[in-house]
Design a protein around this motif. Structure first.
Motif, PDB file in Angstrom:
ATOM      1  N   VAL A 217      11.175   9.355  -5.511  1.00 31.16           N
ATOM      2  CA  VAL A 217      11.978   8.352  -6.230  1.00 31.16           C
ATOM      3  C   VAL A 217      12.973   7.698  -5.275  1.00 31.16           C
ATOM      4  O   VAL A 217      13.154   6.474  -5.294  1.00 31.16           O
ATOM      5  CB  VAL A 217      12.689   8.995  -7.439  1.00 31.16           C
ATOM      6  CG1 VAL A 217      13.749   8.074  -8.014  1.00 31.16           C
ATOM      7  CG2 VAL A 217      11.672   9.361  -8.513  1.00 31.16           C
ATOM      8  N   ASP A 218      13.608   8.496  -4.435  1.00 33.55           N
ATOM      9  CA  ASP A 218      14.547   7.942  -3.450  1.00 33.55           C
ATOM     10  C   ASP A 218      13.847   6.972  -2.504  1.00 33.55           C
ATOM     11  O   ASP A 218      14.388   5.894  -2.195  1.00 33.55           O
ATOM     12  CB  ASP A 218      15.209   9.057  -2.642  1.00 33.55           C
ATOM     13  CG  ASP A 218      16.215   9.856  -3.445  1.00 33.55           C
ATOM     14  OD1 ASP A 218      16.638   9.376  -4.524  1.00 33.55           O
ATOM     15  OD2 ASP A 218      16.575  10.974  -3.005  1.00 33.55           O
ATOM     16  N   ASN A 219      12.664   7.344  -2.042  1.00 35.50           N
ATOM     17  CA  ASN A 219      11.908   6.452  -1.152  1.00 35.50           C
ATOM     18  C   ASN A 219      11.532   5.154  -1.854  1.00 35.50           C
ATOM     19  O   ASN A 219      11.603   4.069  -1.265  1.00 35.50           O
ATOM     20  CB  ASN A 219      10.659   7.147  -0.623  1.00 35.50           C
ATOM     21  CG  ASN A 219      10.961   8.218   0.393  1.00 35.50           C
ATOM     22  OD1 ASN A 219      11.994   8.177   1.054  1.00 35.50           O
ATOM     23  ND2 ASN A 219      10.072   9.183   0.529  1.00 35.50           N
TER      24      ASN A 219
ATOM     25  N   PHE B 258      12.628   1.167  -0.918  1.00 36.80           N
ATOM     26  CA  PHE B 258      11.735   0.035  -0.770  1.00 36.80           C
ATOM     27  C   PHE B 258      12.111  -1.099  -1.721  1.00 36.80           C
ATOM     28  O   PHE B 258      12.068  -2.276  -1.365  1.00 36.80           O
ATOM     29  CB  PHE B 258      10.276   0.433  -1.003  1.00 36.80           C
ATOM     30  CG  PHE B 258       9.642   1.066   0.197  1.00 36.80           C
ATOM     31  CD1 PHE B 258       9.412   0.337   1.341  1.00 36.80           C
ATOM     32  CD2 PHE B 258       9.287   2.398   0.177  1.00 36.80           C
ATOM     33  CE1 PHE B 258       8.834   0.901   2.447  1.00 36.80           C
ATOM     34  CE2 PHE B 258       8.696   2.991   1.282  1.00 36.80           C
ATOM     35  CZ  PHE B 258       8.473   2.252   2.412  1.00 36.80           C
ATOM     36  N   ILE B 259      12.498  -0.758  -2.921  1.00 32.17           N
ATOM     37  CA  ILE B 259      12.887  -1.777  -3.894  1.00 32.17           C
ATOM     38  C   ILE B 259      14.169  -2.476  -3.441  1.00 32.17           C
ATOM     39  O   ILE B 259      14.295  -3.695  -3.542  1.00 32.17           O
ATOM     40  CB  ILE B 259      13.052  -1.147  -5.304  1.00 32.17           C
ATOM     41  CG1 ILE B 259      11.667  -0.753  -5.822  1.00 32.17           C
ATOM     42  CG2 ILE B 259      13.725  -2.126  -6.257  1.00 32.17           C
ATOM     43  CD1 ILE B 259      11.693   0.054  -7.093  1.00 32.17           C
ATOM     44  N   ASP B 260      15.129  -1.688  -2.914  1.00 38.76           N
ATOM     45  CA  ASP B 260      16.358  -2.277  -2.398  1.00 38.76           C
ATOM     46  C   ASP B 260      16.089  -3.202  -1.213  1.00 38.76           C
ATOM     47  O   ASP B 260      16.699  -4.265  -1.080  1.00 38.76           O
ATOM     48  CB  ASP B 260      17.355  -1.186  -1.989  1.00 38.76           C
ATOM     49  CG  ASP B 260      17.964  -0.464  -3.177  1.00 38.76           C
ATOM     50  OD1 ASP B 260      17.875  -1.000  -4.305  1.00 38.76           O
ATOM     51  OD2 ASP B 260      18.526   0.632  -2.984  1.00 38.76           O
ATOM     52  N   LYS B 261      15.173  -2.808  -0.334  1.00 38.27           N
ATOM     53  CA  LYS B 261      14.805  -3.662   0.803  1.00 38.27           C
ATOM     54  C   LYS B 261      14.224  -4.983   0.326  1.00 38.27           C
ATOM     55  O   LYS B 261      14.548  -6.050   0.842  1.00 38.27           O
ATOM     56  CB  LYS B 261      13.771  -2.958   1.694  1.00 38.27           C
ATOM     57  CG  LYS B 261      14.345  -1.999   2.670  1.00 38.27           C
ATOM     58  CD  LYS B 261      13.222  -1.481   3.556  1.00 38.27           C
ATOM     59  CE  LYS B 261      13.699  -0.401   4.491  1.00 38.27           C
ATOM     60  NZ  LYS B 261      12.608   0.139   5.306  1.00 38.27           N
TER      61      LYS B 261
ATOM     62  N   ASN C 110       0.833  -1.206   0.000  1.00 35.96           N
ATOM     63  CA  ASN C 110       0.000   0.000   0.000  1.00 35.96           C
ATOM     64  C   ASN C 110       0.867   1.256   0.000  1.00 35.96           C
ATOM     65  O   ASN C 110       0.547   2.242  -0.657  1.00 35.96           O
ATOM     66  CB  ASN C 110      -0.933   0.026   1.204  1.00 35.96           C
ATOM     67  CG  ASN C 110      -2.081  -0.952   1.074  1.00 35.96           C
ATOM     68  OD1 ASN C 110      -2.388  -1.400  -0.021  1.00 35.96           O
ATOM     69  ND2 ASN C 110      -2.684  -1.281   2.185  1.00 35.96           N
ATOM     70  N   LEU C 111       1.948   1.208   0.746  1.00 37.62           N
ATOM     71  CA  LEU C 111       2.855   2.354   0.808  1.00 37.62           C
ATOM     72  C   LEU C 111       3.512   2.595  -0.546  1.00 37.62           C
ATOM     73  O   LEU C 111       3.613   3.736  -1.000  1.00 37.62           O
ATOM     74  CB  LEU C 111       3.907   2.131   1.893  1.00 37.62           C
ATOM     75  CG  LEU C 111       4.795   3.307   2.236  1.00 37.62           C
ATOM     76  CD1 LEU C 111       3.963   4.515   2.660  1.00 37.62           C
ATOM     77  CD2 LEU C 111       5.744   2.942   3.353  1.00 37.62           C
ATOM     78  N   ILE C 112       3.945   1.526  -1.187  1.00 36.07           N
ATOM     79  CA  ILE C 112       4.543   1.657  -2.524  1.00 36.07           C
ATOM     80  C   ILE C 112       3.512   2.193  -3.507  1.00 36.07           C
ATOM     81  O   ILE C 112       3.817   3.056  -4.339  1.00 36.07           O
ATOM     82  CB  ILE C 112       5.135   0.312  -2.992  1.00 36.07           C
ATOM     83  CG1 ILE C 112       6.364  -0.015  -2.143  1.00 36.07           C
ATOM     84  CG2 ILE C 112       5.504   0.357  -4.467  1.00 36.07           C
ATOM     85  CD1 ILE C 112       6.955  -1.375  -2.403  1.00 36.07           C
ATOM     86  N   HIS C 113       2.294   1.705  -3.402  1.00 33.92           N
ATOM     87  CA  HIS C 113       1.217   2.179  -4.276  1.00 33.92           C
ATOM     88  C   HIS C 113       0.979   3.685  -4.061  1.00 33.92           C
ATOM     89  O   HIS C 113       0.836   4.442  -5.022  1.00 33.92           O
ATOM     90  CB  HIS C 113      -0.060   1.384  -4.010  1.00 33.92           C
ATOM     91  CG  HIS C 113      -1.217   1.783  -4.853  1.00 33.92           C
ATOM     92  ND1 HIS C 113      -1.265   1.558  -6.208  1.00 33.92           N
ATOM     93  CD2 HIS C 113      -2.370   2.432  -4.531  1.00 33.92           C
ATOM     94  CE1 HIS C 113      -2.398   2.046  -6.686  1.00 33.92           C
ATOM     95  NE2 HIS C 113      -3.088   2.579  -5.682  1.00 33.92           N
TER      96      HIS C 113
ATOM     97  N   THR D 264       3.880   5.656  -5.601  1.00 32.46           N
ATOM     98  CA  THR D 264       3.808   5.743  -7.063  1.00 32.46           C
ATOM     99  C   THR D 264       2.715   6.723  -7.500  1.00 32.46           C
ATOM    100  O   THR D 264       2.894   7.453  -8.470  1.00 32.46           O
ATOM    101  CB  THR D 264       3.576   4.368  -7.714  1.00 32.46           C
ATOM    102  OG1 THR D 264       2.408   3.773  -7.153  1.00 32.46           O
ATOM    103  CG2 THR D 264       4.770   3.468  -7.547  1.00 32.46           C
ATOM    104  N   ASN D 265       1.607   6.738  -6.759  1.00 32.26           N
ATOM    105  CA  ASN D 265       0.562   7.719  -7.069  1.00 32.26           C
ATOM    106  C   ASN D 265       1.060   9.140  -6.832  1.00 32.26           C
ATOM    107  O   ASN D 265       0.782  10.053  -7.627  1.00 32.26           O
ATOM    108  CB  ASN D 265      -0.691   7.467  -6.240  1.00 32.26           C
ATOM    109  CG  ASN D 265      -1.490   6.288  -6.736  1.00 32.26           C
ATOM    110  OD1 ASN D 265      -1.346   5.873  -7.886  1.00 32.26           O
ATOM    111  ND2 ASN D 265      -2.308   5.722  -5.875  1.00 32.26           N
ATOM    112  N   SER D 266       1.800   9.333  -5.745  1.00 28.46           N
ATOM    113  CA  SER D 266       2.370  10.651  -5.461  1.00 28.46           C
ATOM    114  C   SER D 266       3.357  11.052  -6.540  1.00 28.46           C
ATOM    115  O   SER D 266       3.371  12.195  -7.000  1.00 28.46           O
ATOM    116  CB  SER D 266       3.084  10.652  -4.112  1.00 28.46           C
ATOM    117  OG  SER D 266       2.180  10.464  -3.068  1.00 28.46           O
TER     118      SER D 266
END
Length: 115
Positions: A102-104, A108-111, A5-8, A11-13
């Motif tokens: 983008v950094d955030n 998340f992708i790295d995690k 949900n956070l990633i979603h 991406t919306n932001s």
């Protein structure tokens, strides 16, 4: 809040900020064109040897003192400069916001890839 949900939300932001940034860039380019037109018009009008010039008002023309027209053009140029200044501030804010999102997302992708 769960990670998907956070990633979603991020991406919306990002999509929203990118859209606003594109709009701000277009408005800034438009203001630059308007400023250049006002500057060139003032330069052209000042070169005329007469004291009265015809000013376009829609489909009609009005005979006006050159000094009054020049004053109006200077006023318009000042307004455009202020608008450009404000739009540049907004543009920088949006660029920074996009970079942070983008950094955030990268974090998340790295995690996820490390897990």
């Amino acid at each position: 809040m769960s990670q998907p949900n956070l990633i979603h939300d991020l991406t919306n932001s990002l999509r929203s900020y990118k859209t606003q940034l594109d709009s701000a860039n277009q408005q800034l380019a438009h203001l630059e064109r308007q400023g250049k037109i006002a500057e060139l018009t003032a330069k052209e009008i000042s070169s005329y040897p007469t004291e009265q010039v015809w000013r376009s008002c829609g489909r009609t023309f009005i005979l006006q003192d050159k000094s009054k027209y020049m004053t109006d053009l200077e006023h318009d140029e000042n307004i455009i400069k202020d608008q450009k200044k404000n739009m540049t501030i907004k543009q920088k804010y949006l660029e920074t916001s996009v970079e942070k999102v983008v950094d955030n997302l990268k974090q998340f992708i790295d995690k996820d890839s490390k897990q």
